[in-house]
Design a protein around this motif. Structure first.
Motif, PDB file in Angstrom:
ATOM      1  N   MET A  16      -7.096 -13.250   5.065  1.00  0.00           N
ATOM      2  CA  MET A  16      -8.456 -12.780   4.842  1.00  0.00           C
ATOM      3  C   MET A  16      -8.669 -11.383   5.440  1.00  0.00           C
ATOM      4  SD  MET A  16     -10.156 -14.853   2.983  1.00  0.00           S
ATOM      5  CE  MET A  16     -11.763 -14.084   3.236  1.00  0.00           C
ATOM      6  N   LEU A  17      -8.080 -11.141   6.595  1.00  0.00           N
ATOM      7  CA  LEU A  17      -8.194  -9.820   7.211  1.00  0.00           C
ATOM      8  C   LEU A  17      -7.428  -8.774   6.404  1.00  0.00           C
ATOM      9  CD1 LEU A  17      -7.847 -10.829  10.967  1.00  0.00           C
ATOM     10  CD2 LEU A  17      -9.929 -10.106   9.784  1.00  0.00           C
ATOM     11  N   PHE A  18      -6.311  -9.181   5.819  1.00  0.00           N
ATOM     12  CA  PHE A  18      -5.588  -8.295   4.903  1.00  0.00           C
ATOM     13  C   PHE A  18      -6.496  -7.881   3.741  1.00  0.00           C
ATOM     14  CE2 PHE A  18      -3.267  -8.076   0.868  1.00  0.00           C
ATOM     15  CZ  PHE A  18      -2.382  -7.035   1.118  1.00  0.00           C
ATOM     16  N   LEU A  19      -7.164  -8.856   3.122  1.00  0.00           N
ATOM     17  CA  LEU A  19      -8.071  -8.560   2.012  1.00  0.00           C
ATOM     18  C   LEU A  19      -9.259  -7.718   2.464  1.00  0.00           C
ATOM     19  CD1 LEU A  19      -8.067 -12.008   0.174  1.00  0.00           C
ATOM     20  CD2 LEU A  19      -6.889  -9.907  -0.513  1.00  0.00           C
ATOM     21  N   PHE A  20      -9.715  -7.964   3.691  1.00  0.00           N
ATOM     22  CA  PHE A  20     -10.790  -7.174   4.280  1.00  0.00           C
ATOM     23  C   PHE A  20     -10.406  -5.691   4.299  1.00  0.00           C
ATOM     24  CE2 PHE A  20     -12.626  -5.437   8.304  1.00  0.00           C
ATOM     25  CZ  PHE A  20     -13.971  -5.650   8.070  1.00  0.00           C
ATOM     26  N   MET A  21      -9.172  -5.401   4.707  1.00  0.00           N
ATOM     27  CA  MET A  21      -8.717  -4.022   4.756  1.00  0.00           C
ATOM     28  C   MET A  21      -8.451  -3.466   3.356  1.00  0.00           C
ATOM     29  SD  MET A  21      -9.016  -3.250   7.846  1.00  0.00           S
ATOM     30  CE  MET A  21      -8.408  -1.582   7.600  1.00  0.00           C
ATOM     31  N   VAL A  22      -8.073  -4.316   2.406  1.00  0.00           N
ATOM     32  CA  VAL A  22      -7.926  -3.873   1.013  1.00  0.00           C
ATOM     33  C   VAL A  22      -9.253  -3.315   0.506  1.00  0.00           C
ATOM     34  CG1 VAL A  22      -7.578  -4.651  -1.361  1.00  0.00           C
ATOM     35  CG2 VAL A  22      -6.004  -5.395   0.423  1.00  0.00           C
ATOM     36  N   VAL A  23     -10.327  -4.100   0.695  1.00  0.00           N
ATOM     37  CA  VAL A  23     -11.653  -3.662   0.252  1.00  0.00           C
ATOM     38  C   VAL A  23     -12.077  -2.406   1.006  1.00  0.00           C
ATOM     39  CG1 VAL A  23     -14.079  -4.319   0.049  1.00  0.00           C
ATOM     40  CG2 VAL A  23     -12.289  -6.016  -0.365  1.00  0.00           C
ATOM     41  N   ASN A  24     -11.812  -2.397   2.306  1.00  0.00           N
ATOM     42  CA  ASN A  24     -12.190  -1.275   3.163  1.00  0.00           C
ATOM     43  C   ASN A  24     -11.632   0.039   2.625  1.00  0.00           C
ATOM     44  OD1 ASN A  24     -11.291   0.570   5.568  1.00  0.00           O
ATOM     45  ND2 ASN A  24     -12.975  -0.630   6.400  1.00  0.00           N
ATOM     46  N   PHE A  25     -10.349   0.059   2.306  1.00  0.00           N
ATOM     47  CA  PHE A  25      -9.736   1.319   1.894  1.00  0.00           C
ATOM     48  C   PHE A  25      -9.932   1.612   0.416  1.00  0.00           C
ATOM     49  CE2 PHE A  25      -8.297   1.692   6.065  1.00  0.00           C
ATOM     50  CZ  PHE A  25      -7.849   2.991   6.236  1.00  0.00           C
ATOM     51  N   ALA A  26     -10.187   0.605  -0.402  1.00  0.00           N
ATOM     52  CA  ALA A  26     -10.592   0.893  -1.778  1.00  0.00           C
ATOM     53  C   ALA A  26     -11.941   1.611  -1.776  1.00  0.00           C
ATOM     54  CB  ALA A  26     -10.670  -0.401  -2.585  1.00  0.00           C
ATOM     55  N   ILE A 151      -3.901  -0.178  -4.916  1.00  0.00           N
ATOM     56  CA  ILE A 151      -4.575  -0.842  -6.036  1.00  0.00           C
ATOM     57  C   ILE A 151      -5.670   0.046  -6.604  1.00  0.00           C
ATOM     58  CG2 ILE A 151      -6.061  -2.791  -6.639  1.00  0.00           C
ATOM     59  CD1 ILE A 151      -4.510  -4.463  -4.600  1.00  0.00           C
ATOM     60  N   ALA A 152      -6.372   0.742  -5.707  1.00  0.00           N
ATOM     61  CA  ALA A 152      -7.482   1.576  -6.145  1.00  0.00           C
ATOM     62  C   ALA A 152      -7.025   2.659  -7.105  1.00  0.00           C
ATOM     63  CB  ALA A 152      -8.167   2.211  -4.930  1.00  0.00           C
ATOM     64  N   GLY A 153      -5.818   3.214  -6.872  1.00  0.00           N
ATOM     65  CA  GLY A 153      -5.352   4.311  -7.708  1.00  0.00           C
ATOM     66  C   GLY A 153      -5.433   4.022  -9.196  1.00  0.00           C
ATOM     67  N   THR A 254      -4.780  10.176 -15.373  1.00  0.00           N
ATOM     68  CA  THR A 254      -4.046   8.911 -15.312  1.00  0.00           C
ATOM     69  C   THR A 254      -2.786   9.045 -14.462  1.00  0.00           C
ATOM     70  OG1 THR A 254      -4.863   8.272 -17.506  1.00  0.00           O
ATOM     71  CG2 THR A 254      -2.933   7.105 -16.664  1.00  0.00           C
ATOM     72  N   SER A 255      -2.048  10.131 -14.683  1.00  0.00           N
ATOM     73  CA  SER A 255      -0.832  10.349 -13.893  1.00  0.00           C
ATOM     74  C   SER A 255      -1.160  10.526 -12.415  1.00  0.00           C
ATOM     75  CB  SER A 255      -0.081  11.577 -14.399  1.00  0.00           C
ATOM     76  OG  SER A 255       0.361  11.378 -15.725  1.00  0.00           O
ATOM     77  N   ALA A 256      -2.241  11.225 -12.116  1.00  0.00           N
ATOM     78  CA  ALA A 256      -2.644  11.425 -10.723  1.00  0.00           C
ATOM     79  C   ALA A 256      -2.990  10.094 -10.062  1.00  0.00           C
ATOM     80  CB  ALA A 256      -3.833  12.375 -10.647  1.00  0.00           C
ATOM     81  N   GLY A 257      -3.659   9.213 -10.816  1.00  0.00           N
ATOM     82  CA  GLY A 257      -3.989   7.900 -10.263  1.00  0.00           C
ATOM     83  C   GLY A 257      -2.746   7.094  -9.933  1.00  0.00           C
ATOM     84  N   LEU A 259       0.344   8.330  -9.417  1.00  0.00           N
ATOM     85  CA  LEU A 259       1.079   8.993  -8.343  1.00  0.00           C
ATOM     86  C   LEU A 259       0.428   8.737  -6.991  1.00  0.00           C
ATOM     87  CD1 LEU A 259       1.987  12.431  -9.967  1.00  0.00           C
ATOM     88  CD2 LEU A 259       3.587  10.656  -9.207  1.00  0.00           C
ATOM     89  N   PHE A 260      -0.896   8.744  -6.950  1.00  0.00           N
ATOM     90  CA  PHE A 260      -1.600   8.419  -5.708  1.00  0.00           C
ATOM     91  C   PHE A 260      -1.217   7.021  -5.241  1.00  0.00           C
ATOM     92  CE2 PHE A 260      -5.349   6.637  -3.524  1.00  0.00           C
ATOM     93  CZ  PHE A 260      -5.509   7.566  -2.507  1.00  0.00           C
ATOM     94  N   SER A 261      -1.162   6.073  -6.163  1.00  0.00           N
ATOM     95  CA  SER A 261      -0.766   4.712  -5.809  1.00  0.00           C
ATOM     96  C   SER A 261       0.683   4.653  -5.357  1.00  0.00           C
ATOM     97  CB  SER A 261      -0.963   3.772  -7.008  1.00  0.00           C
ATOM     98  OG  SER A 261      -2.328   3.645  -7.298  1.00  0.00           O
ATOM     99  N   LEU A 262       1.548   5.423  -6.014  1.00  0.00           N
ATOM    100  CA  LEU A 262       2.958   5.429  -5.645  1.00  0.00           C
ATOM    101  C   LEU A 262       3.151   5.974  -4.230  1.00  0.00           C
ATOM    102  CD1 LEU A 262       5.909   4.979  -6.487  1.00  0.00           C
ATOM    103  CD2 LEU A 262       5.901   7.312  -7.420  1.00  0.00           C
ATOM    104  N   ILE A 263       2.423   7.056  -3.911  1.00  0.00           N
ATOM    105  CA  ILE A 263       2.499   7.630  -2.566  1.00  0.00           C
ATOM    106  C   ILE A 263       2.124   6.581  -1.524  1.00  0.00           C
ATOM    107  CG2 ILE A 263       1.387   9.281  -1.008  1.00  0.00           C
ATOM    108  CD1 ILE A 263       1.224  11.204  -3.421  1.00  0.00           C
ATOM    109  N   ILE A 264       1.059   5.837  -1.789  1.00  0.00           N
ATOM    110  CA  ILE A 264       0.604   4.817  -0.846  1.00  0.00           C
ATOM    111  C   ILE A 264       1.562   3.628  -0.837  1.00  0.00           C
ATOM    112  CG2 ILE A 264      -1.309   3.290  -0.237  1.00  0.00           C
ATOM    113  CD1 ILE A 264      -1.827   6.337   0.041  1.00  0.00           C
ATOM    114  N   ALA A 265       2.104   3.266  -2.019  1.00  0.00           N
ATOM    115  CA  ALA A 265       2.971   2.093  -2.113  1.00  0.00           C
ATOM    116  C   ALA A 265       4.213   2.230  -1.258  1.00  0.00           C
ATOM    117  CB  ALA A 265       3.365   1.848  -3.565  1.00  0.00           C
ATOM    118  N   VAL A 266       4.702   3.455  -1.109  1.00  0.00           N
ATOM    119  CA  VAL A 266       5.905   3.669  -0.299  1.00  0.00           C
ATOM    120  C   VAL A 266       5.680   3.196   1.142  1.00  0.00           C
ATOM    121  CG1 VAL A 266       7.457   5.443   0.630  1.00  0.00           C
ATOM    122  CG2 VAL A 266       6.676   5.583  -1.733  1.00  0.00           C
TER     123      VAL A 266
END
Length: 437
Positions: A16-26, A151-153, A254-257, A259-266
């Motif tokens: 639940m705290l993991f999901l809390f931080m997901v929403v926080n950073f989205a 996910i937000a990307g 679309t590509s920027a979105g 790539l932004f996700s890829l940068i974070i995914a690493v």
């Protein structure tokens, strides 16, 4: 020995705290992903949009400190419930007609609600695990931040391109309300109270140390320096990275979105692997100075080199790689820094000190996006403006990394705090033991 149901309860809280931080950073990332259409629709200059990004941090630090001291006395269940409600409800005004003052107001209120989020989430997590077993659960909670931006990307970019940026804020509001309802139903307060045999060198007693003594400690000072520059990096990331990818490097929306996700995914596999390695190092008797402090300092050093390298005349792909390396390694302090605070600070003061550190560090978020906006607007050639900002950030990371090598030493700090212990009230140990990993 705990029952299976009790162990599952602890990991449900971690989830639940993991999901809390997901929403926080989205919630944080949406402003950067919608930067171009917002600037277009509201006719904002880069400097004005930089002000919008920085306004998020106006009450961020003050709120973090206030909630941190409340966490010493109020259950984290209800504090996190209040914060998530603030995040959710402040998204809905963005669905209608938006002006620059309304946009700034909503970001200020969102910052007020998000300022205490990360330290209080960790404080809630630490109530279920003792110091030697916190590494993995801490990393999972912390990775909610990266997952939220990842996910937000593509998801929020799809909503923005398909339905308009107003609908992206609406979606985040609905998700925030849903998380709050689940949290109220599922959350239980942990009660771990560490009382090891060698109590004189422990931070787990219920005695309290003067805050001026804690704030003067070498490890906490080094941690604060690295956290400050790390937050400058992260605030620039979620405010300006997508715009740089589009306007500076020429990628499509679309590509920027993606790539932004890829940068974070690493960040996710790297952080989890280093957290696991650090926990194994501690289990094999390697000092926390190496297993936590050294890793965080090396991360800042690598990040500084990576951000500085964006000034090189090279292909856009090279610069995306530099951004990815810098964003990953600059954030390692947020993995290992709170663990070092939890190691040094007495348990009854842990929530406050986690929040104080986070709140002072996030002042960088008030400054960095605005300065980047001025650099982008002032320098001839938009790409060059971004890269000057990244070079300044890299220089600061290098300096703070050197300070981290010198200052971060949790074992030495713990002994120093113990020698300056202030006798106080001793609570009875909790009947609930720590959760085994």
């Amino acid at each position: 020995m705990r029952t299976i149901s009790e162990r599952w309860r602890a990991w449900i809280i971690v989830a639940m705290l993991f999901l809390f931080m997901v929403v926080n950073f989205a919630d944080k990332a949406v402003i950067g992903l919608a930067a171009v259409p917002i600037m277009h629709d509201l006719s904002l200059t880069p400097a004005q949009f930089g002000l919008v990004g920085s306004s998020f941090f106006l009450l961020f630090s003050i709120s973090g400190i206030c909630f941190g001291f409340l966490a010493n006395r109020v259950k984290t269940k209800w504090l996190l419930t209040l914060l998530s409600l603030i995040w959710a409800l402040i998204q809905f005004p963005m669905v209608g007609t938006v002006t620059l003052p309304l946009l700034v107001f909503c970001r200020i209120v969102l910052g007020l609600g998000e300022g205490p989020a990360f330290p209080l989430a960790l404080h809630a997590c630490y109530k279920w695990f003792d110091d030697r077993r916190r590494g993995l659960p801490h990393a999972i909670v912390q990775q909610g931040a990266n997952t939220g931006m990842m996910i937000a990307g593509p998801l929020l970019t799809f909503i923005i391109v398909r339905y308009g940026w107003h609908h992206a804020f609406l979606a985040l509001g609905v998700v925030g309300v849903a998380w709050t309802a689940l949290w109220v139903l599922l959350s239980v307060e942990g009660r771990v109270d560490e009382v090891p045999a060698d109590a004189t060198a422990s931070n787990a007693l219920s005695d309290r140390v003067p805050y001026k003594r804690l704030l003067a400690d070498r490890t906490l000072i080094g941690n604060l320096m690295l956290s400050f520059v790390g937050y400058a990096a992260i605030s620039i990331c979620f405010t300006w990275f997508p715009a740089y990818l589009r306007l500076g490097l020429g990628y499509s929306a679309t590509s920027a979105g993606w790539l932004f996700s890829l940068i974070i995914a690493v960040q996710i596999p790297v952080t989890l692997a280093l957290s696991w390695s650090s926990q194994r190092m501690l289990a094999h008797g390697i000092s926390s100075r190496v297993a936590r402090g050294l890793i965080a300092s090396v991360g800042a050093l690598v990040a500084g080199i990576a951000f500085f390298s964006t000034v090189v005349d090279a292909a856009p792909a090279f610069k995306v790689v530099c951004l990815a390396i810098g964003s990953v390694t600059s954030q390692l302090i947020f993995v290992f820094g709170p663990l070092m605070i939890g190691e040094v600070v007495p348990a009854p003061q842990r929530g406050a000190m986690l929040s104080i550190n986070n709140s002072i560090a996030t002042i960088a978020g008030l400054i960095a996006p605005a300065l980047m906006g001025h650099a982008v607007g002032a320098v001839h050639g938009m790409s060059a403006g971004y890269e000057i900002g990244f070079a300044v950030l890299g220089s600061l990371l290098l300096m703070c990394a050197l300070a981290g090598f010198r200052l971060l030493d949790p074992e030495r700090s713990k002994l120093g705090v113990a020698r300056n212990w202030t006798p106080g009230r001793h609570d009875a140990p909790s009947s609930q033991p720590a959760v085994d990993v």
